[in-house]
Design a protein around this motif. Sequence first.
Motif, short mmCIF file in Angstrom:
data_model
loop_
_atom_site.label_atom_id
_atom_site.label_comp_id
_atom_site.label_asym_id
_atom_site.label_seq_id
_atom_site.Cartn_x
_atom_site.Cartn_y
_atom_site.Cartn_z
N LEU A 1 36.02 35.16 45.41
CA LEU A 1 37.17 34.65 44.66
C LEU A 1 38.38 35.41 45.21
O LEU A 1 38.45 36.64 45.11
CB LEU A 1 36.98 34.89 43.16
CG LEU A 1 38.09 34.38 42.23
CD1 LEU A 1 38.35 32.89 42.42
CD2 LEU A 1 37.72 34.65 40.77
N ILE A 2 39.28 34.66 45.82
CA ILE A 2 40.30 35.26 46.69
C ILE A 2 41.67 35.06 46.08
O ILE A 2 42.12 33.92 45.90
CB ILE A 2 40.27 34.58 48.09
CG1 ILE A 2 38.84 34.37 48.60
CG2 ILE A 2 41.14 35.36 49.07
CD1 ILE A 2 38.03 35.64 48.75
N GLY A 3 42.37 36.14 45.80
CA GLY A 3 43.72 36.05 45.26
C GLY A 3 44.75 36.02 46.37
O GLY A 3 45.01 34.99 46.98
N GLY A 4 45.32 37.18 46.66
CA GLY A 4 46.43 37.27 47.61
C GLY A 4 46.19 36.55 48.92
O GLY A 4 47.06 35.83 49.43
N GLU B 1 43.00 39.28 34.35
CA GLU B 1 44.40 39.19 33.92
C GLU B 1 44.50 38.44 32.58
O GLU B 1 45.35 38.75 31.75
CB GLU B 1 45.25 38.52 35.02
CG GLU B 1 45.44 39.48 36.19
CD GLU B 1 45.64 38.83 37.54
OE1 GLU B 1 45.97 37.64 37.60
OE2 GLU B 1 45.43 39.53 38.55
N HIS C 1 39.23 35.59 33.62
CA HIS C 1 39.81 36.45 34.65
C HIS C 1 40.35 37.72 34.00
O HIS C 1 40.85 37.68 32.88
CB HIS C 1 40.92 35.70 35.40
CG HIS C 1 41.39 36.45 36.61
ND1 HIS C 1 42.30 37.48 36.52
CD2 HIS C 1 41.07 36.34 37.92
CE1 HIS C 1 42.50 37.96 37.75
NE2 HIS C 1 41.77 37.28 38.61
N GLY D 1 38.30 40.72 44.68
CA GLY D 1 39.04 41.98 44.63
C GLY D 1 39.39 42.43 46.03
O GLY D 1 38.57 43.04 46.71
N SER D 2 40.61 42.05 46.45
CA SER D 2 41.13 42.48 47.76
C SER D 2 40.25 42.06 48.94
O SER D 2 40.13 42.79 49.92
CB SER D 2 41.39 43.99 47.78
OG SER D 2 42.35 44.34 46.79
N VAL D 3 39.63 40.88 48.84
CA VAL D 3 38.92 40.35 50.00
C VAL D 3 39.95 39.87 51.02
O VAL D 3 40.92 39.19 50.68
CB VAL D 3 37.98 39.19 49.62
CG1 VAL D 3 37.27 38.63 50.86
CG2 VAL D 3 36.95 39.64 48.59
N ASN E 1 42.36 31.73 44.32
CA ASN E 1 43.05 31.80 43.02
C ASN E 1 44.51 32.08 43.33
O ASN E 1 44.88 33.21 43.63
CB ASN E 1 42.42 32.93 42.19
CG ASN E 1 43.20 33.20 40.90
OD1 ASN E 1 44.08 32.42 40.53
ND2 ASN E 1 42.87 34.29 40.24
N GLU F 1 34.46 40.82 39.61
CA GLU F 1 35.75 41.30 40.09
C GLU F 1 36.07 42.65 39.45
O GLU F 1 36.59 42.69 38.32
CB GLU F 1 36.86 40.31 39.73
CG GLU F 1 36.70 38.94 40.36
CD GLU F 1 38.05 38.24 40.52
OE1 GLU F 1 38.38 37.87 41.64
OE2 GLU F 1 38.76 38.09 39.52
N ALA G 1 39.93 46.71 41.84
CA ALA G 1 40.02 46.18 43.20
C ALA G 1 40.92 44.96 43.30
O ALA G 1 41.20 44.48 44.40
CB ALA G 1 38.61 45.82 43.71
N ILE G 2 41.40 44.45 42.14
CA ILE G 2 42.18 43.21 42.16
C ILE G 2 43.62 43.49 42.53
O ILE G 2 44.32 44.21 41.80
CB ILE G 2 42.09 42.49 40.80
CG1 ILE G 2 40.66 42.06 40.53
CG2 ILE G 2 43.03 41.29 40.78
CD1 ILE G 2 40.46 41.41 39.16
N GLY G 3 44.04 42.94 43.65
CA GLY G 3 45.44 43.06 44.05
C GLY G 3 45.86 44.47 44.43
O GLY G 3 47.04 44.76 44.57
N LYS H 1 46.95 32.14 41.42
CA LYS H 1 47.70 32.79 40.33
C LYS H 1 49.04 32.05 40.15
O LYS H 1 49.10 30.85 40.37
CB LYS H 1 47.86 34.29 40.60
CG LYS H 1 46.50 34.93 40.92
CD LYS H 1 46.49 36.41 40.89
CE LYS H 1 45.08 36.91 41.21
NZ LYS H 1 44.93 38.35 41.08
P1 PGA Z 1 42.99 39.65 45.05
O1 PGA Z 1 42.74 38.89 43.65
O2 PGA Z 1 42.16 38.98 46.09
O3 PGA Z 1 44.46 39.51 45.29
O4 PGA Z 1 42.58 41.08 44.84
C1 PGA Z 1 41.46 38.43 43.29
C2 PGA Z 1 41.52 37.76 41.95
O5 PGA Z 1 42.26 38.21 41.07
O6 PGA Z 1 40.83 36.74 41.71
#
Ligand code: PGA
Length: 248
Positions: free
Chosen positions: A230-233, A96, A94, A210-212, A9, A166, A170-172, A11
Amino acid sequence: MRGKLVVGNWKMHGNLATNMALLQAVRDGAVELRSGAALCVPYPYLAQARSVLEGSNVAWGAQDVSEHDSGAWTGEVSGAMLADFGCRYVIVGHSERRSFFGDSDAVTAAKFLAARRAGLTPILCVGETLEEREAGITGDIVTRQIDAVLSASGMAAFADAVVAYEPVWAIGTGRTASPAQAQEVHAMIRTRFSDESAVIGSQLRILYGGSVKPGNAAEIFAQPDIDGGLIGGASLVAADFLAICAAA
Ligand code: PGA
């Protein structure tokens, strides 16, 4: 047997030049992957994602979709438009979107249905805030979020759908749920589905987000009810995203 799936993701990050490098590196690195992989990019870059990823091991998708199919909805993007650009996946609900853009359970359910009408695979995000976890109501929150969609869509709409757990805290944040904490919620989610349909429950892919990171992915993905991430950063760095895919 459920195949593992890792979805990036992005973003609201990137530009044509940085995306090109990232898309090409992920595409080339994904040749040997055994897990499924996908990247959910900002709308303006869907054409670029398609041009680089078409014919590769990496699918692409969007991060949101309108609940409406067409019409006077300034600023919205329909599921049919996403399908037109070859999207396979779209993220709905999501945290957000829920917290900053007012996507309620009802709106999220409508977006899930819109994705289905367009032939897209929705990735339904659910998860509790820190306050909700500390109040001991994680299960209630996640069940409410799922039931809002289930009551609108029916169980059959979840065949081949994806749920992403998520935890908002834990997200970001660099703070991940422990593998045991995540597994507990994933098992509860699967049971919610299995109770009504053993087939859909056993086939449902439930991703953790969440912060994987490359360093924690393997132990999270080793849990029996965790089917990928589901991978953000970490999806913004090709080597990190590919390492996470390899861990799946
Ligand atoms: P993150 O985000 O891996 O940066 O914590 C996950 C997400 O918001 O999908």
